[in-house]
Design an enzyme around this catalytic site. Structure first.
Site, mmCIF file in Angstrom:
data_model
loop_
_atom_site.group_PDB
_atom_site.id
_atom_site.type_symbol
_atom_site.label_atom_id
_atom_site.label_comp_id
_atom_site.label_asym_id
_atom_site.label_seq_id
_atom_site.Cartn_x
_atom_site.Cartn_y
_atom_site.Cartn_z
ATOM 1 N N HIS A 241 -7.115 7.754 0.487
ATOM 2 C CA HIS A 241 -5.887 6.991 0.295
ATOM 3 C C HIS A 241 -5.894 5.729 1.160
ATOM 4 C CE1 HIS A 241 -1.656 6.613 -0.774
ATOM 5 N NE2 HIS A 241 -1.329 6.509 0.500
ATOM 6 N N ASP B 57 0.833 -1.200 0.000
ATOM 7 C CA ASP B 57 0.000 0.000 0.000
ATOM 8 C C ASP B 57 0.868 1.250 0.000
ATOM 9 O OD1 ASP B 57 -0.075 1.234 3.119
ATOM 10 O OD2 ASP B 57 0.347 -0.920 3.021
ATOM 11 N N SER B 58 0.390 2.268 -0.700
ATOM 12 C CA SER B 58 1.028 3.583 -0.743
ATOM 13 C C SER B 58 2.471 3.443 -1.228
ATOM 14 C CB SER B 58 0.932 4.239 0.644
ATOM 15 O OG SER B 58 1.230 5.609 0.591
ATOM 16 N N ALA B 59 3.456 3.873 -0.438
ATOM 17 C CA ALA B 59 4.848 3.674 -0.851
ATOM 18 C C ALA B 59 5.140 2.201 -1.068
ATOM 19 C CB ALA B 59 5.784 4.253 0.198
#
Length: 308
Positions: free
Chosen positions: A270, A144-146
């Site tokens: 997000h 997830d995300s980075a």
């Protein structure tokens, strides 16, 4: 859609924060406190192991032998904050829904360890699984995300190192453009309750430490050659400044002849999947991700080789 649920989460994420850039330790503690409120499913157990010299969280089904298949999960946090524990609602839900085991490495963080330390650690974890006898056709990258960005860049690094690629990639709200040049950076600026251009610039500067973002391991949505990549699933919300990281990455995959699913959910923030048990769309998205994993990792069987 669950308007009341989404409105409640949006309001929670908009809780006033101190003005200006925050010290890294404050960012880390605040994120850990927020993620500690997420619901972790009951049907899992966790063990601390070592993978590629890094502390790693092994997540398995509690009451059954894992199905044949392994998820290498990369946590989010802008390469500056986060840990396997902060992502446990995500990793745990994937394990609970699929019956596969997951390894989540505690890769090094900036500013103490800037780019490419996280990629080096992710690649070392993957190499350790292969060296332990893991079949790459029974392994998927997720994050997830980075960490969603790491699913792609670790594949690029693995290919460059001559390693076989995993069976599939699942990325939740991935960060795939270190230049922050997507149109959604501006068009979603008021809608995103989590990120601003300024907050991303703050952590991005720690991660890059002056290095050029115009390279494929930082901005694969702009520069990566995805030829030969495994099937990919990107899940993202329309209220994200990083929305175009996923849309452009999916287009790039399609142009390279890669099987790709772009799964966009309206009016969610997000990494909305972390709100499983609170937000209906989160549970539905995780169900779709679990289906994708089971389709690409096959039928039930005995566990693969374990790490130590």
């Amino acid at each position: 859609m669950s308007r009341e649920q989404r409105a409640k989460i949006d309001a929670m994420l908009r809780t006033p924060r101190p003005e200006g850039p925050r010290p890294v330790e404050e960012i880390r503690s605040g994120f850990a406190a927020m993620m500690a409120t997420m619901i972790v499913p009951d049907g899992i157990r966790t063990t601390t192991v070592t993978l590629g010299s890094r502390r790693t969280l092994l997540v398995e089904p509690r009451d059954a032998r894992p199905r044949t298949g392994t998820i290498l999960y990369f946590h989010g946090g802008g390469f500056v904050y986060g840990s396997p524990e902060t992502a446990l609602s995500l990793t745990g839900n994937l394990v609970a829904r699929t019956g596969f085991r997951a390894f989540s490495p505690d890769y090094r963080l900036a500013p103490e360890h800037p780019f490419p330390a996280a990629i080096d650690d992710a690649l070392a974890a993957y190499r350790a699984l292969l060296d332990a006898g893991e079949d790459p056709s029974s392994l998927v990258f997720a994050g997830d995300s980075a960490g969603g960005g790491l699913t792609v860049t670790t594949c690029l690094a693995a290919r460059a190192a001559g390693l076989p690629l995993p069976a599939a990639i699942v990325a939740f709200s991935p960060g795939l453009d270190g230049t922050r040049s997507g149109e959604s950076m501006d068009t979603k600026a008021g809608l995103d309750p989590f990120f601003t251009r300024e907050s991303l610039a703050h952590t991005g500067a720690m991660h890059l430490a002056g290095q050029d973002p115009h390279q494929e391991l930082v901005s694969p949505a702009l520069h990566a050659d995805l030829t030969g990549f495994p099937p990919m699933l990107f899940q993202v919300g329309t209220n994200e400044v990083l929305l175009d990281d996923s849309t452009r990455m999916a287009a790039r995959a399609r142009e390279a002849g890669v099987d790709v699913i772009l799964d966009v959910t309206a009016e969610v923030p997000h990494v909305f999947q972390a709100f499983a048990g609170v937000l209906d769309e989160a549970d539905q998205a995780l169900d779709r991700a679990a289906l994708f994993l089971t389709q690409h990792l096959g039928a039930a069987g005995t566990p693969a080789a374990s790490a130590s």
